[in-house]
Design a protein around this motif. Structure first.
Motif, PDB file in Angstrom:
ATOM      1  N   ASP A  48       0.841  -1.192   0.000  1.00 42.16           N
ATOM      2  CA  ASP A  48       0.000   0.000   0.000  1.00 42.16           C
ATOM      3  C   ASP A  48       0.877   1.244   0.000  1.00 42.16           C
ATOM      4  O   ASP A  48       2.028   1.214   0.452  1.00 42.16           O
ATOM      5  CB  ASP A  48      -0.893   0.001   1.245  1.00 42.16           C
ATOM      6  N   ALA A  49       0.329   2.335  -0.516  1.00 47.17           N
ATOM      7  CA  ALA A  49       1.019   3.633  -0.467  1.00 47.17           C
ATOM      8  C   ALA A  49       0.660   4.284   0.857  1.00 47.17           C
ATOM      9  O   ALA A  49      -0.389   4.914   0.996  1.00 47.17           O
ATOM     10  CB  ALA A  49       0.585   4.498  -1.646  1.00 47.17           C
ATOM     11  N   ASP A  50       1.540   4.129   1.844  1.00 47.61           N
ATOM     12  CA  ASP A  50       1.250   4.643   3.178  1.00 47.61           C
ATOM     13  C   ASP A  50       2.496   5.285   3.769  1.00 47.61           C
ATOM     14  O   ASP A  50       3.503   5.478   3.085  1.00 47.61           O
ATOM     15  CB  ASP A  50       0.719   3.522   4.074  1.00 47.61           C
ATOM     16  N   ASP A  51       2.427   5.605   5.057  1.00 50.96           N
ATOM     17  CA  ASP A  51       3.546   6.286   5.703  1.00 50.96           C
ATOM     18  C   ASP A  51       4.831   5.459   5.686  1.00 50.96           C
ATOM     19  O   ASP A  51       5.930   6.003   5.693  1.00 50.96           O
ATOM     20  CB  ASP A  51       3.183   6.635   7.148  1.00 50.96           C
ATOM     21  N   ALA A  71       0.407   0.735  -5.924  1.00 54.16           N
ATOM     22  CA  ALA A  71      -0.436   1.926  -6.061  1.00 54.16           C
ATOM     23  C   ALA A  71      -0.066   2.579  -7.376  1.00 54.16           C
ATOM     24  O   ALA A  71       0.970   2.249  -7.975  1.00 54.16           O
ATOM     25  CB  ALA A  71      -0.217   2.887  -4.898  1.00 54.16           C
ATOM     26  N   ASP A  72      -0.877   3.520  -7.828  1.00 58.17           N
ATOM     27  CA  ASP A  72      -0.562   4.188  -9.089  1.00 58.17           C
ATOM     28  C   ASP A  72       0.569   5.189  -8.901  1.00 58.17           C
ATOM     29  O   ASP A  72       0.966   5.519  -7.770  1.00 58.17           O
ATOM     30  CB  ASP A  72      -1.801   4.861  -9.674  1.00 58.17           C
ATOM     31  N   ALA A  73       1.097   5.683  -9.997  1.00 57.76           N
ATOM     32  CA  ALA A  73       2.278   6.545  -9.958  1.00 57.76           C
ATOM     33  C   ALA A  73       2.032   7.833  -9.189  1.00 57.76           C
ATOM     34  O   ALA A  73       2.876   8.259  -8.390  1.00 57.76           O
ATOM     35  CB  ALA A  73       2.733   6.854 -11.386  1.00 57.76           C
ATOM     36  N   ALA A  74       0.890   8.486  -9.419  1.00 61.71           N
ATOM     37  CA  ALA A  74       0.621   9.761  -8.760  1.00 61.71           C
ATOM     38  C   ALA A  74       0.530   9.596  -7.248  1.00 61.71           C
ATOM     39  O   ALA A  74       1.074  10.409  -6.486  1.00 61.71           O
ATOM     40  CB  ALA A  74      -0.679  10.365  -9.306  1.00 61.71           C
ATOM     41  N   THR A  75      -0.143   8.540  -6.811  1.00 55.75           N
ATOM     42  CA  THR A  75      -0.272   8.297  -5.375  1.00 55.75           C
ATOM     43  C   THR A  75       1.092   8.012  -4.748  1.00 55.75           C
ATOM     44  O   THR A  75       1.407   8.483  -3.654  1.00 55.75           O
ATOM     45  CB  THR A  75      -1.219   7.113  -5.130  1.00 55.75           C
ATOM     46  N   SER A  85      11.833   9.559  -9.126  1.00 55.58           N
ATOM     47  CA  SER A  85      11.011   9.450 -10.331  1.00 55.58           C
ATOM     48  C   SER A  85      10.443   8.040 -10.404  1.00 55.58           C
ATOM     49  O   SER A  85      10.852   7.147  -9.655  1.00 55.58           O
ATOM     50  CB  SER A  85      11.829   9.758 -11.586  1.00 55.58           C
ATOM     51  N   VAL A  86       9.489   7.844 -11.295  1.00 51.28           N
ATOM     52  CA  VAL A  86       8.881   6.521 -11.450  1.00 51.28           C
ATOM     53  C   VAL A  86       9.129   5.998 -12.853  1.00 51.28           C
ATOM     54  O   VAL A  86       9.252   6.765 -13.812  1.00 51.28           O
ATOM     55  CB  VAL A  86       7.367   6.549 -11.155  1.00 51.28           C
ATOM     56  N   ARG A  87       9.206   4.701 -12.941  1.00 53.39           N
ATOM     57  CA  ARG A  87       9.407   4.024 -14.220  1.00 53.39           C
ATOM     58  C   ARG A  87       8.055   3.716 -14.858  1.00 53.39           C
ATOM     59  O   ARG A  87       7.015   3.941 -14.248  1.00 53.39           O
ATOM     60  CB  ARG A  87      10.244   2.762 -14.001  1.00 53.39           C
ATOM     61  N   PRO A  88       8.036   3.196 -16.095  1.00 53.29           N
ATOM     62  CA  PRO A  88       6.749   2.857 -16.728  1.00 53.29           C
ATOM     63  C   PRO A  88       5.902   1.983 -15.818  1.00 53.29           C
ATOM     64  O   PRO A  88       6.426   1.153 -15.058  1.00 53.29           O
ATOM     65  CB  PRO A  88       7.181   2.121 -18.000  1.00 53.29           C
ATOM     66  N   PRO A  89       4.590   2.150 -15.878  1.00 55.06           N
ATOM     67  CA  PRO A  89       3.706   1.472 -14.921  1.00 55.06           C
ATOM     68  C   PRO A  89       3.698  -0.038 -15.062  1.00 55.06           C
ATOM     69  O   PRO A  89       3.919  -0.600 -16.147  1.00 55.06           O
ATOM     70  CB  PRO A  89       2.328   2.062 -15.241  1.00 55.06           C
ATOM     71  N   GLY A  90       3.419  -0.693 -13.939  1.00 53.43           N
ATOM     72  CA  GLY A  90       3.211  -2.125 -13.926  1.00 53.43           C
ATOM     73  C   GLY A  90       1.838  -2.420 -13.344  1.00 53.43           C
ATOM     74  O   GLY A  90       1.176  -1.541 -12.779  1.00 53.43           O
TER      75      GLY A  90
END
Length: 207
Positions: A48-51, A71-75, A85-90
């Motif tokens: 999860d995208a959390d603390d 989680a998605d890139a923006a989150t 930075s983020v790489r192409p989505p999975g």
């Protein structure tokens, strides 16, 4: 959209087995996997995208330590300090039941199967030229983790990916599955009956 923590734990164990690296270790909110490759020393995988993701990112100080978040890139980016930075989505995908049969599945290729420990490798050949490949491992006898499914560019759109997947499924003998797909691979797996479980973002500290 986060991942089921138990499912992620199974996938992480299977992924480590398919790559021949030490098993994942629980480490402050995520799984740590020591990969040991020149471009990837280790990875941390979070359900999860959390603390816990934010705390982890704050402690990472090198670009070969990857942060994987369901989680998605923006989150994910919203939790990271500057310089990431983020790489192409999975996409983490799951299978519940046998894969769909496709009448266009590739024929005329030779199948080579090889078991290396618990991991089954499948390769397809046109003559003596390897054209496609993939691997699978069954974790706890209940779920198949698929990895590194690939078709060479000159042989794509001929059903080779489906042939590899269905061959691995038959040999694994398990109809429950999990994998992480690329943008390109997602369409293949969806056509075989796989469903999206969660987004899967790879974040890296800029060198």
């Amino acid at each position: 959209m986060s991942a089921n923590p138990e499912l992620l734990a199974l996938w992480a164990r299977g992924w480590a087995l398919t790559r021949g690296v030490p098993p994942p270790v629980w480490d402050e909110g995520g799984w740590r996997i020591e990969v040991g490759e020149p471009d990837q020393l280790r990875r941390y995988v979070h359900a999860d995208a959390d603390d816990a993701v934010a705390r982890r990112a704050a402690r990472i100080d090198r670009s070969d330590v990857l942060l994987k978040v369901c989680a998605d890139a923006a989150t994910t980016l919203a939790l990271l300090p500057p310089g990431w930075s983020v790489r192409p989505p999975g996409f983490m995908m799951t299978l519940s039941g046998p894969m769909a049969v496709d009448p266009a599945e590739a024929t005329g290729y030779t199948v080579a199967l090889e078991r290396r420990g618990p991991v089954l490798h499948c390769r397809l050949f046109a003559g003596n030229i390897e054209t496609a490949r993939g691997r699978v491992v069954v974790v706890d006898g209940v779920i198949a983790v698929y990895d590194r499914i690939a078709v060479d560019p000159g042989h794509r759109r001929r059903g080779l990916g489906r042939r590899v997947m269905r061959t691995l499924e038959k040999e694994a003998g398990v109809s429950q599955g999990v994998l992480v797909a690329t943008v390109e691979g997602r369409a293949l797996y969806a056509s075989l009956g796989w469903a999206l479980h969660s987004h899967y973002t790879t974040a890296v500290l800029d060198a």
